[in-house]
Design a protein around this motif. Structure first.
Motif, PDB file in Angstrom:
ATOM      1  N   ASP A   1     -13.970  44.770   9.211  1.00 54.45           N
ATOM      2  CA  ASP A   1     -13.322  43.460   9.109  1.00 54.45           C
ATOM      3  C   ASP A   1     -13.414  42.701  10.427  1.00 54.45           C
ATOM      4  OD1 ASP A   1     -12.611  43.776   6.462  1.00 54.45           O
ATOM      5  OD2 ASP A   1     -10.593  44.515   6.911  1.00 54.45           O
TER       6      ASP A   1
ATOM      7  N   ALA B   1     -16.924  41.304  10.869  1.00 57.07           N
ATOM      8  CA  ALA B   1     -17.139  40.114  10.039  1.00 57.07           C
ATOM      9  C   ALA B   1     -16.401  38.914  10.615  1.00 57.07           C
ATOM     10  CB  ALA B   1     -16.679  40.392   8.610  1.00 57.07           C
ATOM     11  N   TRP B   2     -15.204  39.132  11.129  1.00 55.07           N
ATOM     12  CA  TRP B   2     -14.415  38.061  11.745  1.00 55.07           C
ATOM     13  C   TRP B   2     -15.151  37.511  12.964  1.00 55.07           C
ATOM     14  CZ3 TRP B   2     -12.026  37.695  16.575  1.00 55.07           C
ATOM     15  CH2 TRP B   2     -11.063  36.682  16.705  1.00 55.07           C
TER      16      TRP B   2
ATOM     17  N   ARG C   1     -18.172  35.265  12.137  1.00 50.56           N
ATOM     18  CA  ARG C   1     -17.837  33.942  11.634  1.00 50.56           C
ATOM     19  C   ARG C   1     -17.276  33.036  12.731  1.00 50.56           C
ATOM     20  NH1 ARG C   1     -14.968  35.391   7.399  1.00 50.56           N
ATOM     21  NH2 ARG C   1     -12.960  35.301   8.441  1.00 50.56           N
TER      22      ARG C   1
ATOM     23  N   ARG D   1     -15.094  29.995   5.210  1.00 51.09           N
ATOM     24  CA  ARG D   1     -14.097  30.827   4.519  1.00 51.09           C
ATOM     25  C   ARG D   1     -14.223  30.711   3.003  1.00 51.09           C
ATOM     26  NH1 ARG D   1      -9.623  32.899   7.545  1.00 51.09           N
ATOM     27  NH2 ARG D   1      -9.028  33.759   5.533  1.00 51.09           N
TER      28      ARG D   1
ATOM     29  N   ARG E   1     -14.265  37.201   4.204  1.00 49.45           N
ATOM     30  CA  ARG E   1     -14.510  38.370   5.033  1.00 49.45           C
ATOM     31  C   ARG E   1     -14.925  39.616   4.269  1.00 49.45           C
ATOM     32  NH1 ARG E   1      -9.939  38.323   8.255  1.00 49.45           N
ATOM     33  NH2 ARG E   1      -8.763  39.588   6.810  1.00 49.45           N
TER      34      ARG E   1
END
Length: 377
Positions: free
Chosen positions: A18, A21-22, A25, A172, A177
Motif C-alpha cells: 500500500d 502504491a501511495w 501516485r 484516485r 490504491r
C-alpha cells in the motif's frame, strides 16, 4: 521516503505494498515533513485543487496522509505540522483548506470544523433492471479523459462542496490504491453523456459487489443506461456502492426504496482568508442582502475583526468595518460558509452570537443544498 513509509504503516496500518502504491501516485512536491533532531517526526500531503460552491470553483488546499512517528506522539508534533500547513496554504492564495479527520481536536486547534459529509449509498443490484439500452455503452479509452472530465465538471459545479478535481483526484478515481478499476461511458448524439468507473469486489459463494469510484450522467437516458448496465451484473452481484450526497438524483429513478444512504465521514473546512473565501464563491442569482460579521482567529490577525458582506447578482463583495452583529470564531465560519449548519443552529448551541435579523439574513444568503464530497484524498 523510507521514514514516511514507516510513519504511514504505523499511523494507518498500511502494508508495504500500500505504501509503495501511495508513493507512486504522490507528487513529491506535495509532501511536507517535520524534522526533529534530524529525524522525520511527522508528515502530510498538501494537495491544490478547487471546490465548488454556488457554481464557482474556490481554490482550496486538501490535506491528507497526516502521520506522526510513534516516538514523537504526544509532543505537539501534529499541531506544529498543521499550523505550518495552514500558514503555507494561506500564503499560496488558497481561500480554504479541507480534510477528512482521523481525530477532530487536533484539527479544531488549527481552525477546522465539520462542514459537510461524504455519504455511502448502497443499492440492491436486483433493483437496477430498468430496461434502458437505447444509448451505446463502451469501455473508456485514454483518449476519452478530457471529455469525461468535462462531463464531470458539468455536474459537479452544481453540487455544493464537490471537488474541482486535480490530476491527483482523477488518479484516485481511475487508479485507486488496492484494486483494479474499469471504466465505461455512455454516448449520445452530443458525445459523452455519462460514465462509470467501477471495481468488482469478491464476496463469499462466488458473489461480488460493485464499488464505484465515480458515476455521472448529464441526461436522463444516460442515467437509466448506466443503472441498467450495473443491474446486468445481478446474476453474481449483490449490491452497488458509491459515494456522494444525501440527495443523489440516481435514487429517484428506482421503483422502490431498495437502498441505504448513510454518513461515511464528516469532512472539515478551515477558512484561510475571510475576504477571498466570501468573494470567491458563487451566490444565488437574484438574491441580494448584507451581513455584518465579527470574526476571531487566533492564528491569522488578517481574519480578525469586523467585515460587511454584500451580495448581489450572484457575487459577494467584502469590506472592512460594519457593526459586527453576527459574531463567531473562524471555526464556525466554515460550516456557515458551506451551508452545513445554519446560523440559527450554530446560535442554538452557543457557537454564534447574533440578533434575529442577522440570523435570518445569514440563513437566506448561505441557503442551498447540503454540502457533500464524493472523493477521498
Amino acid at each position: 521516503m523510507s521514514a514516511v513509509a514507516d510513519i504511514l504503516m504505523h499511523a494507518y496500518a498500511m502494508t508495504p505494498a500500500d505504501c509503495l502504491a501511495w508513493r507512486q501516485r504522490l507528487d513529491a512536491r506535495d509532501l511536507r515533513l517535520l524534522r526533529d533532531g534530524g529525524k522525520v517526526a511527522g508528515t502530510l500531503v498538501s494537495i491544490r485543487k478547487g471546490q465548488w460552491f454556488g457554481g464557482r470553483s474556490v481554490p482550496v488546499v486538501g490535506v491528507g496522509g497526516v502521520g506522526v512517528s510513534p516516538l514523537h506522539r504526544g509532543q505537539g508534533t501534529a499541531t506544529r505540522l498543521m499550523t505550518r500547513l495552514v500558514q503555507e496554504a494561506r500564503e499560496s492564495g488558497a481561500a480554504l483548506s479541507i480534510l477528512y479527520p482521523a481525530t477532530q481536536p487536533l484539527y479544531r486547534r488549527a481552525g477546522y470544523e465539520q462542514a459537510g459529509a461524504r455519504y455511502e449509498t448502497r443499492v440492491q443490484m436486483s433493483a437496477l433492471e430498468m430496461g434502458e439500452r437505447t444509448l451505446s455503452l463502451r469501455a473508456i479509452e485514454s483518449r476519452d479523459e478530457a471529455a469525461i472530465a468535462a462531463c464531470y465538471t458539468s455536474v459537479a459545479r452544481f453540487r455544493q462542496g464537490w471537488l474541482d478535481r486535480s490530476e491527483f483526484s482523477w488518479g484516485r478515481v481511475r487508479n485507486p490504491r488496492s484494486e483494479p478499476v474499469h471504466g465505461y461511458l455512455v454516448e449520445g448524439s452530443a458525445g459523452v453523456e455519462g460514465y462509470v468507473y467501477l471495481a468488482r469486489r469478491p464476496l463469499k459463494d462466488l458473489k461480488q459487489e460493485l464499488a464505484l469510484t465515480d458515476i455521472v450522467a448529464t441526461t436522463p437516458a444516460a442515467a437509466r443506461r448506466l443503472l441498467r448496465f450495473l443491474g446486468d451484473h445481478h446474476s453474481l452481484g449483490t449490491e452497488v456502492v458509491w459515494y456522494g450526497g444525501p440527495d443523489d438524483p440516481f435514487l429517484l429513478l428506482l421503483r422502490e426504496q431498495s437502498y441505504s444512504v448513510k454518513v461515511y465521514m464528516h469532512w472539515m473546512v478551515r477558512v484561510l482568508d475571510v475576504v477571498s473565501a466570501l468573494e470567491a464563491r458563487g451566490w444565488t442569482p437574484g438574491l441580494s442582502g448584507s451581513l455584518h460579521l465579527e470574526v476571531t482567529d487566533e492564528l491569522f490577525p488578517e481574519n480578525q475583526g469586523r467585515f460587511v458582506l454584500e451580495v448581489a447578482d450572484g457575487v459577494g463583495r467584502v469590506k472592512r468595518g460594519g457593526e459586527g452583529r453576527l459574531r463567531l470564531d473562524i471555526r464556525q465560519l466554515g460550516p456557515l460558509y458551506t451551508g452545513f449548519q445554519s446560523a440559527a443552529s450554530l446560535r442554538s448551541v452557543g457557537l454564534v452570537e447574533a440578533d434575529d435579523a442577522s440570523v435570518q439574513a445569514a440563513m437566506a444568503l448561505f441557503s442551498g443544498p447540503q454540502p457533500s464530497l464524493r472523493d477521498m484524498f
